[in-house]
Design an enzyme around this catalytic site. Structure first.
Site, PDB file in Angstrom:
ATOM      1  N   ASN B  90      46.226  53.661  22.723  1.00 16.99           N
ATOM      2  CA  ASN B  90      46.857  52.268  22.666  1.00 16.99           C
ATOM      3  C   ASN B  90      46.235  50.997  22.169  1.00 16.99           C
ATOM      4  O   ASN B  90      46.997  50.257  21.830  1.00 16.99           O
ATOM      5  CB  ASN B  90      47.439  52.389  24.071  1.00 16.99           C
ATOM      6  CG  ASN B  90      48.247  53.391  24.337  1.00 16.99           C
ATOM      7  OD1 ASN B  90      49.251  53.616  23.823  1.00 16.99           O
ATOM      8  ND2 ASN B  90      47.880  54.177  25.464  1.00 16.99           N
ATOM      9  N   SER B 115      40.055  40.349  26.241  1.00 20.29           N
ATOM     10  CA  SER B 115      40.022  40.368  27.696  1.00 20.29           C
ATOM     11  C   SER B 115      38.709  39.842  28.191  1.00 20.29           C
ATOM     12  O   SER B 115      37.529  40.008  27.552  1.00 20.29           O
ATOM     13  CB  SER B 115      40.313  41.800  28.355  1.00 20.29           C
ATOM     14  OG  SER B 115      39.644  41.838  29.576  1.00 20.29           O
ATOM     15  N   TYR B 152      37.852  50.251  28.760  1.00 19.37           N
ATOM     16  CA  TYR B 152      38.871  49.194  28.137  1.00 19.37           C
ATOM     17  C   TYR B 152      38.248  47.794  27.566  1.00 19.37           C
ATOM     18  O   TYR B 152      38.754  47.554  26.485  1.00 19.37           O
ATOM     19  CB  TYR B 152      39.658  48.596  29.502  1.00 19.37           C
ATOM     20  CG  TYR B 152      40.610  47.591  29.334  1.00 19.37           C
ATOM     21  CD1 TYR B 152      41.647  47.667  29.044  1.00 19.37           C
ATOM     22  CD2 TYR B 152      40.307  46.114  29.945  1.00 19.37           C
ATOM     23  CE1 TYR B 152      42.600  46.442  28.569  1.00 19.37           C
ATOM     24  CE2 TYR B 152      40.872  45.116  29.874  1.00 19.37           C
ATOM     25  CZ  TYR B 152      42.219  45.152  29.036  1.00 19.37           C
ATOM     26  OH  TYR B 152      42.944  44.150  29.156  1.00 19.37           O
ATOM     27  N   LYS B 156      38.868  46.522  23.716  1.00 19.58           N
ATOM     28  CA  LYS B 156      39.055  44.952  23.447  1.00 19.58           C
ATOM     29  C   LYS B 156      38.308  44.468  22.364  1.00 19.58           C
ATOM     30  O   LYS B 156      38.505  43.542  21.359  1.00 19.58           O
ATOM     31  CB  LYS B 156      39.125  44.062  24.763  1.00 19.58           C
ATOM     32  CG  LYS B 156      40.346  44.449  25.386  1.00 19.58           C
ATOM     33  CD  LYS B 156      41.911  44.056  24.694  1.00 19.58           C
ATOM     34  CE  LYS B 156      43.009  44.596  25.685  1.00 19.58           C
ATOM     35  NZ  LYS B 156      44.152  44.261  24.883  1.00 19.58           N
TER      36      LYS B 156
END
Lengths: 264, 264
Positions: B90, B115, B152, B156
């Site tokens: 994703n 992020s 995660y 990013k």
């Protein structure tokens, strides 16, 4: 290194350069997605030391890293023109799979084959071809941010940051080696850029040997010979890893033939 | 911006904060993988402006970007605990798909939701909790390398370097906004770190508005309000984008209630 060393992508160009010089020095475990012919195996290794598996095959990786002390991770799509689907799978997902397996098996250190293409876009129109020449003082030293020259380079930058993460999070020592242009007996022929980033086979093997031997946390170094013309600094590799390269593209004519006056 | 603006992840928290303030200002095209209920659509937009598709659905993306001038790219798995398989697909593959579509459709600029987790591992044991406090002078300003705090965050960081590549290679203006902690009416309650990286809804909308309006090449900025206590510099966002935040977590008690003595 008392424990075995895992070499992924053992049948590739870099893997074979490493094995040719370091074959007798370590207890090797070799991984490749193709079976390795006898002439690709160093003396003392048998077919039992070879795992034939894709780098994204996590169960196979778990087996491959078991008991291993260090890893030289070369597996991946090596083409600078590789399409995104391939580098996403083989280089990005494959490298994460490798790191994950390494951490779970208590591996001590991982040397990752990054690439000059992770910083390819520093070679701008205004800098080239001057930056390929001896009297130009532009230098990259590994402290700069990646500026990938292609999607292959993006995948290598991601591999570097995966190493950063696995070091910060799990204390796994990792070094990313931004490999230049690897050729065996002479620098790339008639290729100015290639002379500037030449990495000879023996310097390549020696550099990865230092990656196995030295102590470090997280490092990004350039993997080139000690060429007079260079735009990659090898200071960090020297300082942290004890890299001591023997070759220099300036000892060769532009067409790749050795200069007679330079003692070999 | 004369042309439509594509907002991916329009139904998410950041997307809704953006639309609430900027709804009337642009001709929106909205993409989300879930259908958007009427209350999530700004006035003036209809169901015809909504594309329901996965961010990795390349044919749908081609359609979504057609004629678009700018993109705010928020779609992706937003969980800091998201598993690798999800962020690989994703966040990494999805962002490459978005950039590829943008370049092929001649889009002018892309603002990418990065992020604080891309730099989460700067929050080391020796620095915290002091770095969350007003009198500590540790600052990140966007020039530092990513140090992802989780996978995660790795995804990013990869999105940022994809932006770097698409700018260098195709001259697509890209800005990565390392978003702090977004809450609406007050800073996160009883959460020191959250006070330091608070981003109010109106500052969030204003920041992405500046990303649409300003001229830039490739940028990495921090997305937080003008909090007294902060360890992210907002200087670059001010200088390059003209960001002018209105909120400050110091105007609130630690429990999130406003301080009476501070004029609102």
């Amino acid at each position: 290194m008392d424990r075995p060393v895992l070499l992924t992508g053992a049948g590739g160009r870099v893997g074979q350069a490493v094995l040719r010089d370091l074959g007798p020095k370590y207890d090797w475990r070799l991984l490749d997605r193709e079976p390795l012919s006898r002439d690709k195996l160093p003396e003392g290794t048998s077919k039992d030391d070879v795992i034939v598996a894709d780098i994204t095959d996590r169960p196979a990786l778990r087996e491959a890293v078991s008991g291993v002390g260090a890893i030289i991770h070369l597996a991946g799509d090596p083409r600078k023109t590789a399409p995104w689907t391939s580098v996403l799978r083989n280089n990005i997902d494959g490298t994460q799979a490798l790191y994950e397996a390494a951490v779970n098996a208590d591996v001590e250190k991982v040397a990752f084959a990054s690439s000059n293409h992770a910083v390819g876009h520093f070679e701008t129109e205004t800098r080239t071809p001057e930056m390929y020449r001896e009297n130009d003082d532009f230098r990259l030293d590994g402290s700069e941010h990646p500026r990938p020259g292609n999607l292959y380079g993006v995948s290598k930058a991601t591999g570097e940051f995966l190493g950063r993460y696995y070091y910060d999070e799990y204390d796994l020592s990792t070094v990313a080696v931004r490999i230049g242009n690897l050729t065996k007996d002479h620098p790339p022929r008639n290729y100015e850029r290639g002379h500037a980033m030449w990495l000879s086979h023996r310097d390549c093997a020696h550099l990865f040997d230092r990656c196995i031997q030295a102590d470090y946390g997280f490092e990004v170094v350039y993997g080139i010979s000690d060429n007079d013309r260079k735009y990659y600094s090898i200071d960090r590799a020297k300082d942290v890893l004890g890299y001591n390269p023997q070759d220099n593209s300036a000892e060769y004519h532009f067409d790749g033939t050795p200069k007679d006056e330079v003692p070999q």
